[in-house]
Design an enzyme around this catalytic site. Structure first.
Site, short mmCIF file in Angstrom:
data_model
loop_
_atom_site.label_atom_id
_atom_site.label_comp_id
_atom_site.label_asym_id
_atom_site.label_seq_id
_atom_site.Cartn_x
_atom_site.Cartn_y
_atom_site.Cartn_z
N GLY A 10 0.84 -1.18 0.00
CA GLY A 10 0.00 0.00 0.00
C GLY A 10 0.88 1.23 0.00
N ILE A 12 2.38 5.00 1.24
CA ILE A 12 2.98 5.47 2.50
C ILE A 12 1.86 5.84 3.47
CG2 ILE A 12 4.46 7.22 3.55
CD1 ILE A 12 5.78 7.54 0.78
N GLY A 13 1.88 5.26 4.65
CA GLY A 13 0.87 5.58 5.65
C GLY A 13 -0.41 4.79 5.57
N ALA A 14 -0.44 3.74 4.75
CA ALA A 14 -1.68 2.96 4.57
C ALA A 14 -1.95 2.01 5.74
CB ALA A 14 -1.63 2.17 3.27
N GLY A 15 -0.91 1.67 6.51
CA GLY A 15 -1.09 0.76 7.64
C GLY A 15 -0.50 -0.62 7.42
N LYS A 16 0.45 -0.74 6.50
CA LYS A 16 1.03 -2.03 6.15
C LYS A 16 1.68 -2.73 7.34
CE LYS A 16 3.71 -0.07 3.12
NZ LYS A 16 3.20 1.33 3.19
N THR A 18 1.42 -2.12 10.58
CA THR A 18 0.47 -2.41 11.66
C THR A 18 -0.29 -3.69 11.38
OG1 THR A 18 0.19 -0.06 12.18
CG2 THR A 18 -1.57 -1.56 12.88
N GLU A 80 4.64 -21.94 10.06
CA GLU A 80 4.35 -22.33 8.69
C GLU A 80 4.03 -21.14 7.80
OE1 GLU A 80 1.19 -25.14 8.96
OE2 GLU A 80 2.54 -26.81 9.38
#
Length: 209
Positions: A10, A12-16, A18, A80
């Site tokens: 996503g 910048i700042g999309a929340g990846k 987190t 896994e």
């Protein structure tokens, strides 16, 4: 779990990061997070993009490649699933935006050598948010060198990602996080977890929170 390698992407700042941490914890998965803070050119790039774009992108490409190679060279038999907060392809996407044409052509040649050597994810999760929401998130996390990112730059990244998502063939779950707060709204996070129970065909599939 159907998917063994899940990548979250996503703008910048999309929340990846987190979401990657939350999924890693829920799925008891290995976690691979981008070490962006280790890139000495990042603060300099935001101050002087033209001067530092090429070393910035080269450093990111080398670090991402090395991290992926190391991760898959030493598989963890007790976990896994692998969850990552970046796709190696982002190096090429950002290079297209940030580099001059001759620099980009050289970078592309290097990328074409490296890219086939790393595994591709079984599922790509793409977090979509409008630029106004991205700016809110950027301000909230308060990294000093990010505080003056222009909207225009975020729009360019958004357009590049959308074009890539439409053209690539990975099974992709696009999640609209325009009004989402999956970190503090448990039911939204559960929606995402539940969505991982389905086996997706190559192409884009949509989820709204």
């Amino acid at each position: 779990m159907i998917y063994r390698f899940i990548t979250i992407e996503g703008n910048i700042g999309a929340g990846k990061t987190t979401l990657a941490k939350m999924l890693g914890d829920r799925l008891k998965a290995r976690l691979m997070l981008e070490q962006f803070a280790d890139n000495p050119f990042l603060p300099k790039f935001y101050e002087n993009p033209r001067q530092y774009a090429f070393p910035l992108e080269l450093f990111f490409l080398a670090e991402r490649y090395q991290q992926l190679k190391n991760m898959f060279a030493k598989p963890d038999l007790f976990a896994e699933v692998l969850v990552s907060d970046y796709l190696l392809m982002k190096s090429l996407l950002f290079a297209r935006i940030n580099l001059l044409d001759d620099e980009y052509h050289l970078f592309h040649r290097l990328f074409d050598i490296i890219h086939p050597q790393v595994p591709q994810p079984d599922l790509l999760i793409f977090l979509y948010a409008p630029v106004a929401r991205l700016q809110q998130n950027i301000k909230k996390r308060n990294r000093s060198y990010e505080q003056h990112i222009p909207d225009e730059y975020l729009f360019k990244i958004q357009e590049m990602y959308v074009q890539f998502i439409r053209q690539q063939s990975l099974p992709t779950l696009m999640i609209d996080v325009s009004d989402a707060d999956f970190e503090h709204e448990p039911e939204q996070f559960e929606q995402i977890v539940h969505a991982l129970d389905y086996e997706y065909e190559p192409g884009v599939h949509y989820l709204s929170l």
